[in-house]
Every structure is written in C-alpha cells, then in structure tokens.
Design a protein around this motif. Sequence first.
Motif, PDB file in Angstrom:
ATOM      1  N   GLN A 145       8.694 -53.328 -12.560  1.00  0.00           N
ATOM      2  CA  GLN A 145       8.090 -52.692 -13.766  1.00  0.00           C
ATOM      3  C   GLN A 145       6.692 -53.087 -14.317  1.00  0.00           C
TER       4      GLN A 145
ATOM      5  N   GLN B 168      -1.534 -43.216 -22.058  1.00  0.00           N
ATOM      6  CA  GLN B 168      -0.097 -43.140 -21.724  1.00  0.00           C
ATOM      7  C   GLN B 168       0.639 -42.858 -22.807  1.00  0.00           C
TER       8      GLN B 168
ATOM      9  N   CYS C 194      10.403 -51.173 -21.648  1.00  0.00           N
ATOM     10  CA  CYS C 194      10.350 -51.172 -20.130  1.00  0.00           C
ATOM     11  C   CYS C 194      10.906 -52.546 -19.705  1.00  0.00           C
TER      12      CYS C 194
ATOM     13  N   GLY D  76      12.707 -47.635 -20.056  1.00  0.00           N
ATOM     14  CA  GLY D  76      11.926 -46.852 -19.117  1.00  0.00           C
ATOM     15  C   GLY D  76      10.321 -47.094 -19.398  1.00  0.00           C
ATOM     16  N   GLN D  77       9.613 -46.421 -18.668  1.00  0.00           N
ATOM     17  CA  GLN D  77       7.982 -46.497 -18.707  1.00  0.00           C
ATOM     18  C   GLN D  77       7.514 -45.104 -19.515  1.00  0.00           C
ATOM     19  N   TRP D  78       6.419 -45.099 -20.204  1.00  0.00           N
ATOM     20  CA  TRP D  78       5.860 -44.092 -20.866  1.00  0.00           C
ATOM     21  C   TRP D  78       5.454 -42.979 -19.854  1.00  0.00           C
ATOM     22  N   THR D  79       4.975 -43.677 -18.479  1.00  0.00           N
ATOM     23  CA  THR D  79       4.480 -42.532 -17.364  1.00  0.00           C
ATOM     24  C   THR D  79       5.657 -42.000 -16.629  1.00  0.00           C
ATOM     25  N   THR D  80       6.953 -42.310 -17.100  1.00  0.00           N
ATOM     26  CA  THR D  80       8.118 -41.680 -16.142  1.00  0.00           C
ATOM     27  C   THR D  80       8.670 -40.625 -17.055  1.00  0.00           C
ATOM     28  N   ALA D  81       8.595 -39.513 -16.487  1.00  0.00           N
ATOM     29  CA  ALA D  81       9.239 -38.390 -17.217  1.00  0.00           C
ATOM     30  C   ALA D  81      10.922 -38.577 -17.164  1.00  0.00           C
ATOM     31  N   ASN D  82      11.365 -38.163 -18.506  1.00  0.00           N
ATOM     32  CA  ASN D  82      12.576 -38.182 -18.754  1.00  0.00           C
ATOM     33  C   ASN D  82      13.249 -37.249 -19.529  1.00  0.00           C
TER      34      ASN D  82
END
Length: 232
Positions: free
Chosen positions: A47, A162, A108, A133-139
């Motif tokens: 991560q 971000q 994260c 999750g990461q801020w940069t990952t679409a969910n």
Amino acid sequence: MTAATIPDLGYQVKFQSVPIEGGDDLQIRSLLDRQQFFDPDGAAQAQGISAATWPLFGMLWPSAQRLAGAMQQRNDLADKRILEIGCGLGLASLVAHRRLADITASDCHPLAETFLRANLLLNALPVMKYLTGQWTTANAGLGEFDLIIGSDVLYERSHPQQLSDFIERHSADVVEIVIVDPNRGHRSRFTQHMQALGFDYRMTNLDSALPASEPYRGRMLHFTRQRSLLSA
C-alpha cells in the motif's frame, strides 16, 4: 493508561481513556509508540506504507480528538451518510457511531480495521462499516456521501490533488466536507483544488490547549457544495 504485549501480535499496544469534548470518554487501544512495526506479509508495503510511517495509523493524534469533539457537538448527523477518510484509530467514527449515525470508516493501512474492531468492543459498540482503500483507487461500490470528514490528512505533497479528486467522486449532490488540519504546508493547495471544484470554503481557528498541558495549533476546514446551484 496501561501498556500490554498481546501474544502473537508482533507489536505492543496500550489502553487509555480518551476525553471527547462534550461527550463521554472513549476507551482506546493504540500502538505503544512510534517504534512499532510489523508487516510480515508485506501488506503495508504493498500500500506504499514504509516502516517509518507504518505506526502512524495507530497513534492518538490531537487533530483526531478535535474532529471527534466536532462530531460529538453536531445535532444533524442522523439524516446524513458519513465517511471518515484516513481514519487511523477512528475516534470521530466511533463518536458518530455511538450517536447512531450512518458512518463508514476508511483507511489504507491493513491493520486499521483490526484496531477499529477492538475499540468497538472496548466501548460496547456494535459492528461499524469499514473500507480499506486508497484515494487513488476507484471504488464504485463506495457510493456518495452527504458528509466527508478527516483529520491530519494533508501531510504529503500529492495529497491535495488526490484527496480533492476522491472527494469529487464520492460527494452527494448536497455535501459538506470537514477536515481538521494541524497547519500542514499543503492546506492552501487543497483549498485551491476544492474551490476549483465549486466548493464554498470557510476556516475555523482551533488554536488552543488540548489538554491544558498540550498546546494545539490547527484549523478546521469547512467546504460545502450544492450541485443544483452549479447547474442553475
């Protein structure tokens, strides 16, 4: 405050009673200190979490206490879908959850959920919604929120862009953002990004002592937006 070594954890923890402005104390399990590190399967490294930053999620931060106090004092949580970003130990989420709000905590760090579950048990609270999750990952499954909150989340150069992009993806048509920031250097850039997205902005000075022996310097950033007004 009491320290404890729990067998097979690989790290040391402590237990303490944390005062919440305007409400009952929270019983919190946190990491013993910033020397703790345990990432045997490389989950944190995957991560982007280094050995130096690994323990930060599990520390008790004054900004988190400020955000928790703000959630305790609000009277409009019942009708909002709320998300706490970079929750760490999740003080604000625990307070909102204790007040029966529809709150989702997120971080994260691979151990944040483990600590959140432990602290829910310590405070006799039911299961809470949580997302890693990461801020940069679409969910797409995360959806949109009426209130997005966070504390001390602007500590890297990349965070203003971000975080503002993440907020844009997960904001309801009428949304409020509350960020407690301990005077990090990236606050101005984040504010510029948010205003460019159509958010109205105001700031509250939080400089004080919390508690009396521990001075606090920081700001509470408030952003609001109504999409209907933007398209009118």
